[in-house]
Design a protein around this motif. Structure first.
Motif: not given
Length: 920
Positions: A482-498
């Motif tokens: 959580v960088r600030s009240e208006s910004e977050i960075t994260a890494k996506t989990p694996s998922g199915s196409a779509g």
């Protein structure tokens, strides 16, 4: 809590003025400038009875010091005499000075008498305070607070692993940590007398041990944890942030006692763990009674720590613009003029156990106890709740803690301020506080990525709080920051196409109807080219495959056979080693997690030609083999074998594709074809090797041609046909045989009887005959005799030994049987040897007499022996000139040919005697 004695209405204002004036006197006038410039008189460098001093001196990076300042009575010039321990605080505190529990509760409008039940405040400190519980009892009793004991399950003391085996007490270099522990216990008692208390004592003051103690405190059920210590920020501190991150459990930390950025010590950086983004960093104030509606006023405590972190990220709840990273502090409380009780052995002055102290170590447990009095919602949000409800705090509008060009980072004022944070408590945060803002996600970038996940995305929106989680669809993202009240960075989990909705969840709730992240299935691998594109059916050719979509873990096949040593260098390049296969073409296929390539280029397998033999050097050798040869040709492979005339060679070494070395096998005389066999086949029509019969060895000469019967004569044998490994016999087997060349051998004779023997050489070619002879001769008789003489007198004995013998052999024979000879009856004699002697008194020496030519001739001509006369002439013993003459001796020839003196007569004269005689 009617039994708590209040200080309201007492003449404390006049006392405070006196104390301030006293501080100005100590500082030599500098204290008057504190409010304007932040200057503060440095603490005494050592424990003192007249000046304030730090209980714990600053320690190296990564090691904490307690944040308590001890103020001796003389330093305050207190006019009120201290009272005895246990006396109620009728005169402005137990020792005539210091804020009492009722003062703190009144100044901060705290519900101390009605709240706090069910809460457990943990105090983390280093080393052991052996009198912690008894000192706590004395403080609470003196101020009329309810008892809190281990027997009543209110107080608990443990080590950093929860056990009862406590650490040692600190050394003088470690600091006065027991005073720190008493201060912590007394301040929690003053603010939250209904709270339970756990004192967790770390093994040492290292951040590692203290962090372990924090974890243990939470494990034991602490609802709040106070940490009244700090180290100047250091490289690698972020590795310990996890120890101070316990969502739902407020962790308070002292900001330090050395001013803005710890400038009193020139540190240029704030304290850790106060700088950790998940703690509540606590600054200090000066709290005094005042004639205003509150009844109290506060200024920034001049020693309070604050500053901009060098390494820690800025928490989302902080919005100040002067620091790009974490700013300390978050909140503040009283840090000066505090009364405590301690008997653990203060290094400085003791006032019957009552001390006046200060420091952010006082403010920190005050805020921890304040959290215990607050509602569960406030505790669950940690420092964020303080900023969200900043109106529930008194602003600290004056004072300074250092030099920062007058900015908010080191001065008091309205709104957020570095030294005091959002201010000091104005009661606990009301449950009727404004509702939490809604949480929403407005955008995600990038908006698509591979189905394998691990794409770093940035979310924009509002209402993001520390500890928020991110989901893409129904799967949780990782590495959420959580960088600030208006910004977050994260890494996506694996998922199915779509496409999948991106949502954020924190204590404000879960976002709705957010943007989508589209999972894209990665393309299958494709092979464009292979280099080289052909090789032998044996395989093991290194090939480079170029194309696209290659991923780690890919495999390579040529046709249906897997390649080995596959290395994926990039998405477009792979190297591998071809497998063995039959002649023909095979498609190059790459397989990875995204699929299997198709329609790629082919690799051509070509059968390798058999080896060829062009020459062999040398081209001739003996029929018994073992000749070292070099074979040249082409197509030689590792592991090749060599035959010559069908017999297998030994010691085969393939040096290259064109050269082999080997040793020839035994074979019949004549020509034999050299053949090389390897994986590609067997050579034919190659070079020949000619086997010839080795000639018989022949001996033409030996030098020297004679030697002793005892052996060990080194001889050189000349001739021809000598081969390595040859042996030599000269009557008996010679030793140390060395075949120097085909025409020369050296050897050493063995012992042998006197005789002449033929020199014979034997080797793989046969045995020599009709060679020269070597004559063994007996050695000549010995030509020396030795006598052991003793000097029996008190003076050195010196003179000449002389041997004489009859001039004829006949005389020698008759003399040999005579019992004794006198000078008148002796036959004519000749001198056969002489030697000088010199012997110290009482000493002895062996004297060797060398026979001259006449003596050696007499000995050789004698049938049995020669009778000789020994004359001993000289001085010594008891008389200055004494002689021992005509001692009858036999010089005989022994059976082995040596000669020597056999026995001696008993004649003796003077101080010199022939004691023993032996042959040499």
């Amino acid at each position: 809590m009617s039994n708590i004695v209040s200080r309201q209405g007492k003449p404390k204002l006049q006392l405070t003025v006196a104390l301030i004036a006293c501080s100005m006197w100590i500082a030599g006038g500098a204290a008057s400038a504190q409010a304007a410039t932040g200057a503060v008189q440095p603490l005494s460098a050592a424990p003192s009875s007249t000046q304030p001093y730090a209980a714990c001196a600053p320690q190296p990076a990564g090691v904490a010091s307690c944040q308590t300042v001890i103020v001796p009575a003389a330093a305050k010039l207190d006019a009120i005499a201290p009272a005895a321990a246990g006396v109620a605080p009728a005169d402005s505190g137990i020792d005539g000075s210091g804020l009492a529990p009722a003062d703190l509760q009144a100044a901060y409008k705290l519900p101390s008498s009605s709240a706090g039940s069910g809460q457990t405040v943990a105090l983390v400190d280093a080393y052991n305070d052996p009198t912690a519980e008894s000192d706590l009892a004395a403080y609470r009793s003196a101020y009329g607070l309810p008892a809190c004991t281990s027997a009543g399950n209110c107080f608990q003391k443990v080590n950093q692993t929860g056990g009862k085996s406590y650490p040692p007490q600190p050394s003088a270099e470690d600091g006065d940590w027991p005073v720190e522990e008493s201060l912590d216990l007394d301040m929690v008692s003053a603010v939250c007398p209904n709270c339970h208390i756990i004192l967790v004592e770390a093994n040492s003051a290292s951040i590692e041990d203290l962090g372990a103690a924090v974890n243990e405190a939470v494990k034991l059920g602490a609802t709040e944890v106070s940490n009244s210590y700090g180290s100047f920020e250091f490289e690698g501190e972020t590795a310990y942030d996890a120890d101070y991150t316990h969502p739902g459990v407020p962790i308070t930390v002292a900001s330090g006692d050395y001013g803005y950025d710890n400038e009193e010590y020139g540190a240029g950086r704030p304290s850790y763990p106060a700088a950790s983004p998940d703690v509540i960093a606590v600054g200090g104030t000066e709290l005094v009674e005042a004639s205003n509606s509150r009844g109290w006023s506060e200024t920034v405590w001049a020693r309070s720590g604050s500053g901009c972190s060098l390494v820690e990220p800025k928490p989302s709840y902080q919005t100040d613009s002067g620091c790009s990273k974490r700013t300390t502090n978050d909140v503040s409380a009283a840090a000066e003029d505090i009364s405590i009780y301690d008997t653990s052995g203060v290094v400085g002055e003791k006032l019957s156990g009552w001390l006046t102290v200060g420091g952010t170590s006082a403010a920190t447990p005050i805020i921890a106890a304040y959290e215990a009095l607050s509602g569960s919602e406030t505790r669950s949000e940690g420092a964020a709740a303080l900023y969200k409800h900043s109106s529930a705090f008194f602003p600290v509008t004056s004072g300074s803690n250092g030099s920062c060009s007058g900015s908010y980072l080191c001065t008091g004022g309205s709104g957020y301020r570095g030294p005091s944070g959002v201010g000091t408590p104005d009661g606990v945060i009301s449950s009727s506080s404004p509702p939490a803002p809604s949480i929403a996600v407005s955008s995600v970038s990038p908006s698509e990525g591979p189905t394998a996940g691990a794409t770093t995305i940035t979310l924009k929106g509002s209402g993001f709080l520390k500890g928020a989680t991110v989901e893409v669809g129904s799967s949780k993202a990782s590495s959420v920051v959580v960088r600030s009240e208006s910004e977050i960075t994260a890494k996506t989990p694996s998922g199915s196409a779509g496409g999948e909705e991106v949502s954020v969840t924190d204590t404000n709730g879960t976002s709705k109807e957010g943007p989508s992240f589209t999972y894209v299935a990665p393309p299958k691998p494709a092979v464009k080219a292979v280099s080289p594109d052909e090789g032998t059916t044996l395989g093991a050719t290194i090939i480079t495959i170029t194309g696209s979509g290659f991923t780690k873990g890919a495999t390579v096949a040529l046709g249906s056979t897997r390649a080995t040593s596959v290395v994926v260098h990039s998405e477009s390049e792979i190297t591998a080693k071809t497998p063995a296969s039959s002649a023909g073409s095979a498609e190059v296929v790459v397989t990875d997690a995204n699929g299997v390539s198709s329609g790629g280029p082919s690799y051509k397998y070509v059968a390798p030609p058999p080896p060829t033999v062009a020459s062999i050097t040398p081209a001739e050798g003996f029929t018994f083999g073992t000749s070292q040869v070099t074979i040249t040709g082409s197509g030689f492979m590792s592991g090749a074998s060599v035959t010559i005339g069908g017999a297998r060679a030994s010691a085969v070494k393939v040096l290259s594709e064109t050269e082999i070395t080997a040793k020839t096998p035994a074979n019949a005389a004549g020509k034999a074809e050299v053949a090389v066999s390897d994986k590609a086949g067997t050579s034919s029509g190659g070079a020949d090797f000619t086997y010839v019969v080795a000639p018989l060895p022949a001996v033409s000469a030996i030098a020297p041609a004679e030697g002793s019967t005892s052996g060990a004569t080194v001889v050189t044998i000349k001739g021809k046909g000598f081969l390595p490994g040859a042996s030599v016999r000269i009557g008996s087997k010679a030793m140390a045989v060395d075949v120097v060349s085909e025409t020369e051998i050296t050897a050493r004779t063995s012992s042998h009887v006197a005789d002449s023997e033929e020199v014979i050489v034997s080797d793989k070619g046969g045995v020599s005959s009709d060679g020269p002879t070597f004559t063994y001769r007996k050695p000549a008789p010995a030509d020396t005799a030795a006598l052991t003489l003793t000097c029996t007198g008190s003076q050195r004995c010196a003179g000449v030994l002389e041997l004489s013998a009859p001039a004829t052999t006949r005389a020698a024979k008759s003399a040999a049987h005579a019992a004794a000879l006198t000078p008148s009856t002796q036959p004519a004699t000749v001198k056969i040897g002489a030697a000088a002697y010199s012997i110290a008194p009482g000493g002895h020496a062996t004297v060797k007499v060398t026979l001259n030519a006449k003596g050696r001739a007499l000995l050789r001509s004698a049938h049995k022996g020669v009778g000789v006369t020994l004359a001993v002439a000289g001085e010594g013993g008891t008389s200055p000139t004494s002689e021992l003459k005509n001692v009858r001796l036999d010089l005989i020839r022994r059976s082995h040919g040596s000669g020597g003196l056999e026995r001696s007569a008993a004649s003796q004269s003077g101080g010199l005697a022939a004691v023993s005689v032996g042959a040499v």
